[in-house]
Design an enzyme around this catalytic site. Sequence first.
Site, mmCIF file in Angstrom:
data_model
loop_
_atom_site.group_PDB
_atom_site.id
_atom_site.type_symbol
_atom_site.label_atom_id
_atom_site.label_comp_id
_atom_site.label_asym_id
_atom_site.label_seq_id
_atom_site.Cartn_x
_atom_site.Cartn_y
_atom_site.Cartn_z
ATOM 1 N N HIS A 1 -5.861 80.534 72.759
ATOM 2 C CA HIS A 1 -5.859 82.004 72.810
ATOM 3 C C HIS A 1 -7.056 82.468 73.644
ATOM 4 O O HIS A 1 -8.182 82.535 73.156
ATOM 5 C CB HIS A 1 -5.940 82.561 71.387
ATOM 6 C CG HIS A 1 -5.609 84.017 71.272
ATOM 7 N ND1 HIS A 1 -5.603 84.879 72.352
ATOM 8 C CD2 HIS A 1 -5.246 84.772 70.196
ATOM 9 C CE1 HIS A 1 -5.273 86.095 71.937
ATOM 10 N NE2 HIS A 1 -5.051 86.058 70.630
ATOM 11 N N HIS B 1 -7.014 89.157 74.886
ATOM 12 C CA HIS B 1 -7.171 90.235 73.891
ATOM 13 C C HIS B 1 -8.561 90.457 73.319
ATOM 14 O O HIS B 1 -8.692 90.928 72.188
ATOM 15 C CB HIS B 1 -6.176 90.015 72.734
ATOM 16 C CG HIS B 1 -4.749 90.152 73.172
ATOM 17 N ND1 HIS B 1 -3.692 89.675 72.457
ATOM 18 C CD2 HIS B 1 -4.221 90.711 74.289
ATOM 19 C CE1 HIS B 1 -2.561 89.923 73.094
ATOM 20 N NE2 HIS B 1 -2.857 90.557 74.213
ATOM 21 N N TYR C 1 -10.922 88.343 72.375
ATOM 22 C CA TYR C 1 -11.500 87.374 71.443
ATOM 23 C C TYR C 1 -12.471 86.449 72.195
ATOM 24 O O TYR C 1 -12.757 86.671 73.369
ATOM 25 C CB TYR C 1 -10.382 86.629 70.696
ATOM 26 C CG TYR C 1 -9.562 87.595 69.875
ATOM 27 C CD1 TYR C 1 -10.167 88.340 68.867
ATOM 28 C CD2 TYR C 1 -8.213 87.829 70.137
ATOM 29 C CE1 TYR C 1 -9.444 89.280 68.129
ATOM 30 C CE2 TYR C 1 -7.485 88.760 69.407
ATOM 31 C CZ TYR C 1 -8.100 89.480 68.406
ATOM 32 O OH TYR C 1 -7.396 90.409 67.691
HETATM 33 C C1 LIG Z 1 2.058 92.487 64.657
HETATM 34 C C2 LIG Z 1 1.481 91.911 65.917
HETATM 35 C C3 LIG Z 1 0.662 90.806 65.840
HETATM 36 C C4 LIG Z 1 0.158 90.215 67.016
HETATM 37 N N1 LIG Z 1 -0.589 89.073 66.913
HETATM 38 C C5 LIG Z 1 -0.956 88.402 68.036
HETATM 39 C C6 LIG Z 1 -1.575 87.122 67.947
HETATM 40 O O1 LIG Z 1 -1.773 86.576 66.866
HETATM 41 N N2 LIG Z 1 -1.929 86.515 69.106
HETATM 42 C C7 LIG Z 1 -1.702 87.081 70.334
HETATM 43 O O2 LIG Z 1 -2.033 86.484 71.350
HETATM 44 N N3 LIG Z 1 -1.089 88.273 70.433
HETATM 45 C C8 LIG Z 1 -0.694 88.936 69.327
HETATM 46 N N4 LIG Z 1 -0.001 90.122 69.442
HETATM 47 C C9 LIG Z 1 0.461 90.561 70.771
HETATM 48 C C10 LIG Z 1 1.881 90.021 71.002
HETATM 49 O O3 LIG Z 1 1.895 88.624 71.105
HETATM 50 C C11 LIG Z 1 2.513 90.630 72.272
HETATM 51 O O4 LIG Z 1 1.760 90.248 73.402
HETATM 52 C C12 LIG Z 1 2.589 92.145 72.181
HETATM 53 O O5 LIG Z 1 3.245 92.526 70.982
HETATM 54 C C13 LIG Z 1 3.350 92.722 73.363
HETATM 55 O O6 LIG Z 1 4.639 92.175 73.430
HETATM 56 P P1 LIG Z 1 5.935 93.002 72.914
HETATM 57 O O7 LIG Z 1 5.963 94.260 73.736
HETATM 58 O O8 LIG Z 1 7.092 92.085 73.206
HETATM 59 O O9 LIG Z 1 5.750 93.270 71.463
HETATM 60 C C14 LIG Z 1 0.462 90.761 68.278
HETATM 61 C C15 LIG Z 1 1.267 91.909 68.344
HETATM 62 C C16 LIG Z 1 1.778 92.479 67.182
HETATM 63 C C17 LIG Z 1 2.679 93.676 67.302
#
Ligand SMILES: Cc1cc2nc3c(=O)[nH]c(=O)nc-3n(C[C@H](O)[C@H](O)[C@H](O)COP(=O)(O)O)c2cc1C
Length: 369
Positions: free
Chosen positions: A178, A181, A183
Amino acid sequence: MGEKQNLQEVPLITPYKMGNFQLSHRVVLAPLTRMKSYGNVPQPHAILYYSQRTTKSGLLITEATAISDTAIGYPDVPGIWKKEQVEAWKPIVDGVHAKGGIFVCQIWHTGRVSNTGFQPNGQAPISCTDKPISPSQDGSHHSPPRRLSTEEIPQIVNDFRLAAKNAMEAGFDGVEIHGAHGYLIDQFLKDQVNDRKDEYGGSLENRCRFALGVVEAVSEEIGADRVGIRLSPFADYMESGDSNPEALGLYMAESLNKFGILYLHVVEPRMKTLGEKFKCSESLVPMRKAFNGTFIVAGGYDREDGNNAVAENHADLVVYGRLFLANPDLPKRFELDAPLNKYDRNTFYSSDPVVGYTDYPFLDETSST
Ligand SMILES: Cc1cc2nc3c(=O)[nH]c(=O)nc-3n(C[C@H](O)[C@H](O)[C@H](O)COP(=O)(O)O)c2cc1C
């Protein structure tokens, strides 16, 4: 309309060979933190959650999983540094494998996106910097971090390596580092955060040294053909932005080629804030062109633009977060162009083992078990 004809018409539902893995389609489960791993130990309810979203030869990425006891920044996220956690992951991985899925573990350190309450002995969170994140309006509290000394950094690299080793022991097919975002890895990458004066700060090359060191160590440990990394050069979550994201993304894509890793997974520039998509002129195409392995995109995709991304060769695979969360049979719905369940944002991070987690209906409820 015959199924065969449909298969030919939907670019997302075409096979793809990712390294040694033969995938049957291009729709990937996003890493999604769910905060239901009580005491940082994965729970049996995750067996059902992940297996519901498994298709034969489909790729799934776990929720972000802490590499050490200093890596945690949220309640009840899973870890993979202790034997108990490795054992708890095993039946979850087995559940995915029983249905023929390919499963990678997203390994994570939050760095300064944490507070003393999550840290061993109430110590300060660690980072590349001692600059704190500004107090937030959403009620989350981040403590001022402690800047890692140059000598300490190899230990954190080693924690990533050990987590990858543990992931292999748990039965995963690979890991995703990872690096997105805001981190820890992203904190090193971005010049808004990284104010170091040693070989891990300053120039682009120096800021990427930690990320590439992690990639190298993890690749040595488990084999580069099992290693992916997620990056979000264009995002600035947690005050982790960069003054030249194009150059950062390109440098990382080119540098990663040296290791021959399995995939590069990048969050779209349009995801300027978590959860909203914006129209923007920046593009991942230069990174796609620069990287030799499998290129995966994420962020705000629906069926149509996912199909376009594959058809136009902007990506090999497309990751779906919120839509996959709310539609456990998303690949099938895309194949049939069926209507989608709506996601409920209020239950994204609830600690309930069922609500907003394993209770979203399948298209054909009779095939859900
Ligand atoms: C509930 C939730 C939890 C997420 N947790 C993570 C995570 O653990 N690791 C990560 O890299 N991104 C995380 N994200 C980002 C998602 O992986 C993804 O990049 C983001 O939702 C955008 O994609 P989407 O438009 O298809 O939802 C999270 C997003 C949501 C909504």
